[in-house]
Design a protein around this motif. Structure first.
Motif, PDB file in Angstrom:
ATOM      1  N   HIS A  58      77.469   7.027  25.231  1.00 44.91           N
ATOM      2  CA  HIS A  58      78.506   6.004  25.259  1.00 44.91           C
ATOM      3  C   HIS A  58      78.597   5.384  26.645  1.00 44.91           C
ATOM      4  CE1 HIS A  58      82.815   4.781  25.868  1.00 44.91           C
ATOM      5  NE2 HIS A  58      82.538   4.128  24.761  1.00 44.91           N
ATOM      6  N   LEU A  59      78.699   4.050  26.682  1.00 44.43           N
ATOM      7  CA  LEU A  59      78.816   3.320  27.940  1.00 44.43           C
ATOM      8  C   LEU A  59      80.015   2.380  27.890  1.00 44.43           C
ATOM      9  CD1 LEU A  59      75.090   2.213  28.505  1.00 44.43           C
ATOM     10  CD2 LEU A  59      76.297   4.041  29.719  1.00 44.43           C
ATOM     11  N   ILE A  60      80.610   2.122  29.063  1.00 45.69           N
ATOM     12  CA  ILE A  60      81.654   1.111  29.178  1.00 45.69           C
ATOM     13  C   ILE A  60      81.121  -0.030  30.042  1.00 45.69           C
ATOM     14  CG2 ILE A  60      83.996   0.570  29.922  1.00 45.69           C
ATOM     15  CD1 ILE A  60      84.785   3.399  29.490  1.00 45.69           C
ATOM     16  N   VAL A  61      81.179  -1.232  29.500  1.00 45.74           N
ATOM     17  CA  VAL A  61      80.682  -2.421  30.182  1.00 45.74           C
ATOM     18  C   VAL A  61      81.846  -3.388  30.385  1.00 45.74           C
ATOM     19  CG1 VAL A  61      79.147  -4.421  30.029  1.00 45.74           C
ATOM     20  CG2 VAL A  61      78.356  -2.180  29.244  1.00 45.74           C
ATOM     21  N   SER A  62      82.074  -3.781  31.629  1.00 48.23           N
ATOM     22  CA  SER A  62      83.113  -4.762  31.934  1.00 48.23           C
ATOM     23  C   SER A  62      82.494  -6.152  32.000  1.00 48.23           C
ATOM     24  CB  SER A  62      83.779  -4.423  33.269  1.00 48.23           C
ATOM     25  OG  SER A  62      84.874  -5.273  33.507  1.00 48.23           O
ATOM     26  N   LEU A  74      70.038   0.664  28.501  1.00 48.00           N
ATOM     27  CA  LEU A  74      70.773   1.079  29.698  1.00 48.00           C
ATOM     28  C   LEU A  74      70.975   2.590  29.704  1.00 48.00           C
ATOM     29  CD1 LEU A  74      73.578  -1.650  29.989  1.00 48.00           C
ATOM     30  CD2 LEU A  74      71.555  -1.391  31.440  1.00 48.00           C
ATOM     31  N   PRO A  75      70.604   3.248  30.774  1.00 46.01           N
ATOM     32  CA  PRO A  75      70.780   4.708  30.836  1.00 46.01           C
ATOM     33  C   PRO A  75      72.224   5.092  31.070  1.00 46.01           C
ATOM     34  CG  PRO A  75      69.856   3.894  32.902  1.00 46.01           C
ATOM     35  CD  PRO A  75      69.927   2.708  31.976  1.00 46.01           C
ATOM     36  N   LEU A  76      72.592   6.286  30.598  1.00 46.36           N
ATOM     37  CA  LEU A  76      73.918   6.816  30.876  1.00 46.36           C
ATOM     38  C   LEU A  76      74.045   7.089  32.362  1.00 46.36           C
ATOM     39  CD1 LEU A  76      74.325   9.416  27.978  1.00 46.36           C
ATOM     40  CD2 LEU A  76      75.095   7.043  28.028  1.00 46.36           C
ATOM     41  N   ARG A  77      75.245   6.893  32.893  1.00 44.25           N
ATOM     42  CA  ARG A  77      75.504   7.214  34.289  1.00 44.25           C
ATOM     43  C   ARG A  77      76.154   8.593  34.366  1.00 44.25           C
ATOM     44  NH1 ARG A  77      78.401   2.885  37.590  1.00 44.25           N
ATOM     45  NH2 ARG A  77      77.047   3.627  39.248  1.00 44.25           N
ATOM     46  N   GLU A  78      75.997   9.228  35.492  1.00 40.18           N
ATOM     47  CA  GLU A  78      76.472  10.609  35.646  1.00 40.18           C
ATOM     48  C   GLU A  78      77.984  10.685  35.458  1.00 40.18           C
ATOM     49  OE1 GLU A  78      76.298  14.260  38.917  1.00 40.18           O
ATOM     50  OE2 GLU A  78      75.178  12.397  39.260  1.00 40.18           O
ATOM     51  N   LYS A  79      78.428  11.659  34.650  1.00 34.93           N
ATOM     52  CA  LYS A  79      79.851  11.866  34.386  1.00 34.93           C
ATOM     53  C   LYS A  79      80.255  13.278  34.824  1.00 34.93           C
ATOM     54  CE  LYS A  79      80.223   7.932  32.071  1.00 34.93           C
ATOM     55  NZ  LYS A  79      80.990   6.780  32.575  1.00 34.93           N
ATOM     56  N   LEU A 117      80.384  -5.119  43.068  1.00 36.16           N
ATOM     57  CA  LEU A 117      79.496  -4.464  44.023  1.00 36.16           C
ATOM     58  C   LEU A 117      80.263  -3.483  44.902  1.00 36.16           C
ATOM     59  CD1 LEU A 117      77.208  -7.461  45.090  1.00 36.16           C
ATOM     60  CD2 LEU A 117      76.714  -5.638  43.436  1.00 36.16           C
ATOM     61  N   ALA A 118      81.499  -3.836  45.270  1.00 37.53           N
ATOM     62  CA  ALA A 118      82.313  -2.940  46.094  1.00 37.53           C
ATOM     63  C   ALA A 118      82.624  -1.641  45.356  1.00 37.53           C
ATOM     64  CB  ALA A 118      83.611  -3.635  46.501  1.00 37.53           C
ATOM     65  N   MET A 119      82.713  -1.717  44.041  1.00 34.53           N
ATOM     66  CA  MET A 119      82.975  -0.524  43.232  1.00 34.53           C
ATOM     67  C   MET A 119      81.703   0.240  42.886  1.00 34.53           C
ATOM     68  SD  MET A 119      86.176  -0.395  43.096  1.00 34.53           S
ATOM     69  CE  MET A 119      86.313  -1.282  44.661  1.00 34.53           C
ATOM     70  N   GLY A 120      80.559  -0.240  43.364  1.00 36.21           N
ATOM     71  CA  GLY A 120      79.291   0.454  43.147  1.00 36.21           C
ATOM     72  C   GLY A 120      78.720   0.285  41.760  1.00 36.21           C
ATOM     73  N   LEU A 121      79.071  -0.825  41.084  1.00 36.23           N
ATOM     74  CA  LEU A 121      78.595  -1.038  39.716  1.00 36.23           C
ATOM     75  C   LEU A 121      77.234  -1.722  39.689  1.00 36.23           C
ATOM     76  CD1 LEU A 121      81.777  -2.360  37.860  1.00 36.23           C
ATOM     77  CD2 LEU A 121      80.846  -0.042  37.850  1.00 36.23           C
ATOM     78  N   PRO A 122      76.305  -1.272  38.850  1.00 35.71           N
ATOM     79  CA  PRO A 122      75.116  -2.070  38.554  1.00 35.71           C
ATOM     80  C   PRO A 122      75.548  -3.339  37.819  1.00 35.71           C
ATOM     81  CG  PRO A 122      74.841   0.208  37.825  1.00 35.71           C
ATOM     82  CD  PRO A 122      76.284   0.026  38.145  1.00 35.71           C
ATOM     83  N   VAL A 123      74.970  -4.476  38.177  1.00 34.34           N
ATOM     84  CA  VAL A 123      75.421  -5.765  37.659  1.00 34.34           C
ATOM     85  C   VAL A 123      74.332  -6.452  36.845  1.00 34.34           C
ATOM     86  CG1 VAL A 123      76.271  -8.073  38.285  1.00 34.34           C
ATOM     87  CG2 VAL A 123      77.034  -6.060  39.576  1.00 34.34           C
ATOM     88  N   VAL A 124      74.745  -7.105  35.757  1.00 35.21           N
ATOM     89  CA  VAL A 124      73.875  -7.961  34.955  1.00 35.21           C
ATOM     90  C   VAL A 124      74.512  -9.355  34.936  1.00 35.21           C
ATOM     91  CG1 VAL A 124      72.905  -8.407  32.668  1.00 35.21           C
ATOM     92  CG2 VAL A 124      73.153  -6.042  33.483  1.00 35.21           C
ATOM     93  N   ILE A 147      84.175   2.199  34.402  1.00 32.38           N
ATOM     94  CA  ILE A 147      83.116   1.239  34.083  1.00 32.38           C
ATOM     95  C   ILE A 147      81.739   1.779  34.494  1.00 32.38           C
ATOM     96  CG2 ILE A 147      82.288  -1.116  34.464  1.00 32.38           C
ATOM     97  CD1 ILE A 147      84.948  -0.975  32.993  1.00 32.38           C
ATOM     98  N   ASP A 148      80.755   1.588  33.606  1.00 26.71           N
ATOM     99  CA  ASP A 148      79.375   1.982  33.906  1.00 26.71           C
ATOM    100  C   ASP A 148      78.551   0.809  34.426  1.00 26.71           C
ATOM    101  OD1 ASP A 148      79.271   4.821  32.969  1.00 26.71           O
ATOM    102  OD2 ASP A 148      79.869   3.900  31.081  1.00 26.71           O
TER     103      ASP A 148
END
Length: 513
Positions: free
Chosen positions: A105-109, A320-325, A238-245, A213-214
């Motif tokens: 499961h991923l959360i995308v903003s 999209l890969p899961l991010r570490e939780k 970017l300040a929150m360290g999010l990968p961006v599309v 957010i992932d």
């Protein structure tokens, strides 16, 4: 009331025989589906609605039958109400479907300037249909949003994948449709649709910081191109360290030369902040960038009217890969919304920051205005209208809580496992960077601080410099002005006041108990 079933009584020796049990199970599944995941059984009442009443023993036997049948249907009894009537007991039994959570499961903003097509992009994405000029209504459902054609609050959507194929929603407003996607999918994407109108920046920040957010999708319209709001939202991501599309929308409205101009503008902006832009044109490009998004920013060209580029968006989402939780840490959730649901009571919602939660768990809620934490119990857990057996990190859930007055619940509070032993924090030290300010800031400066779902005034004291100007970084001490909150070293935040904006990270707690 098609989800309600009347039964005088159920006898295990009769109703648990194969043929009877199968008939009951088929009936229960039908009722649950009609009720959008919930069925109601009235025991002690005849088929014609006449009250008959049953004894305590007969009620327990009937409940035993319902429990076993519900278990076979992937459901459970969540509530039993007893009433005295006609010389016996009448019971109202609520049965809800239960979904075993998928860890995939991923959360995308989704962010971007107003009228750049965020809600339309999402609506077409989750339905698999072209835009007819009204698809945005699936997301912007508040009366004033419909009237003004502007998003004014966060909205949530879900897209599932089964065997790498998207599971579309025929009607995103239908709760049972979301439940079906939850049930059928082996990968889930929860979308947070943010607000693009500048006066509601506070709400957008809440959507980017307040949820776990992932990935961040930045929407840019081909006719307008990137704006100051585009750059602002990109900076927060970017300040929150999010990968961006980056998704360029409305490509059907302009000539190819204009689309190329917009791609070049976005690419220049990304390069200035240390990111490598890459225009995605094929599945091979998706495979190339999907594991390098800490540095590379994919750019996709899309049109909701023609569905150009949507196949590549689906390909990217399912890859999209899961991010570490932090699954093994004590449970923690920051409250984003508070509801008073008839028949259920107080429900709080938000994204699970860390840990796991099962219904029935004993938790702490707070801090209150005086810094205390209140013992509560999690009665039930739901995500996208689907009852869950367990909440995991990253899930956007609603939790029914028992043991606290509804008027004490507020956004910015936390719900946590008792082993977390949370503190009430009044003050902390932080390293901050001023992104924009017409002059300079110094001691006594009072901006609004946004951290997780917290939005509160803080008072600032400079530690290593007399003042800070735009583009400068320094150490400061901040103190919440009105009430304490729960924050920790390492938490990132945004602060703003008028046209002043900055970012920072908490380094040390200075006033906590």
């Amino acid at each position: 009331m098609q989800h309600i079933e009347f039964k005088e009584k159920l006898i295990p020796e009769i109703h648990l025989r194969d043929e009877k049990r199968q008939k009951l199970a088929s009936q229960m599944k039908h009722r649950i589906e009609l009720g959008g995941g919930t069925a109601v059984y009235i025991l002690g009442v005849k088929d014609d609605g006449t009250a008959a009443g049953v004894s305590d023993i007969e009620l327990e036997e009937s409940l035993s039958v319902l429990r076993q049948v519900a278990s076979e249907c992937g459901a459970s009894i969540v509530k039993v109400e007893r009433f005295e009537g006609n010389g016996g007991v009448i019971a109202r039994v609520v049965i809800s479907s239960v979904t075993e959570p998928s860890g995939n499961h991923l959360i995308v903003s989704v962010a971007g300037h107003v009228n750049h097509g965020k809600s339309t992009f999402l609506a077409c994405l989750i339905t698999g249909e072209k835009d007819d000029g009204r698809k945005w209504l699936y997301l912007d459902t508040l009366p004033h949003e419909v009237e003004r054609n502007l998003s004014a609050d966060l909205h949530f959507a879900v897209l599932g994948f089964k065997s790498k194929q998207p599971c579309f929603l025929t009607n995103p407003l239908d709760k049972s449709e979301k439940m079906r996607v939850m049930r059928e999918s082996d990968k889930l994407i929860s979308f947070v649709d943010t607000v693009g109108h500048e006066p509601w920046l506070r709400t957008t920040i809440r959507g980017l910081l307040g949820q776990e957010i992932d990935y961040g999708f930045l929407i840019v319209a081909a006719d307008d191109g990137p704006t100051h709001i585009t750059r602002e939202h990109l900076g927060i991501m970017l300040a929150m360290g999010l990968p961006v599309v980056v998704c360029i929308t409305k490509t059907d409205k302009v000539k190819p030369e204009r689309v190329e101009e917009v791609v070049n503008e976005i690419s220049s902006t990304l390069k200035r902040v240390g990111r490598i832009p890459m225009l995605v044109k094929s599945e091979d490009d998706v495979n190339l960038v999907v594991d390098k998004m800490s540095v590379i920013v994919p750019i996709l060209r899309t049109s909701s009217a023609t569905r150009e580029g949507y196949d590549l968006v689906y390909s990217l989402l399912r890859s999209l890969p899961l991010r570490e939780k932090k699954s093994d840490e004590p449970f923690l959730l920051y409250i984003d919304r508070v509801y008073d649901v008839e028949g259920v009571g107080s429900v709080v919602s938000g994204s699970v920051k860390q840990g796991r939660l099962k219904a029935g768990s004993e938790l702490l809620l707070g801090p209150t205005a005086n810094g205390s934490y209140i013992p509560v119990r999690a009665r039930s857990i739901e995500m996208h209208y689907t009852r869950l057996t367990e909440a995991q990190p990253g899930y956007i859930v609603g939790i029914a809580v028992k043991g606290v007055g509804h008027d004490l619940l507020h956004r910015g509070m936390i719900l946590c496992d008792r082993t977390l032993r949370p503190q009430s924090v009044w003050g902390f030290e932080a390293e901050v960077t001023v992104l924009s300010h017409p002059t300079r800031i110094g001691d006594g400066y009072e901006p609004i601080l946004h951290c997780h779902t917290i939005a509160s005034t803080v008072k600032m004291r400079m530690l290593d410099k007399p003042y800070l100007k735009a583009g400068e970084t320094g150490r400061v001490e901040m103190r919440f002005k009105y009430r304490p909150f729960y924050v920790r070293p390492g938490d990132r935040f945004v602060f703003r006041e008028g046209k002043t904006k900055g970012i920072g990270m908490i380094t040390k707690l200075t006033e906590a108990n």
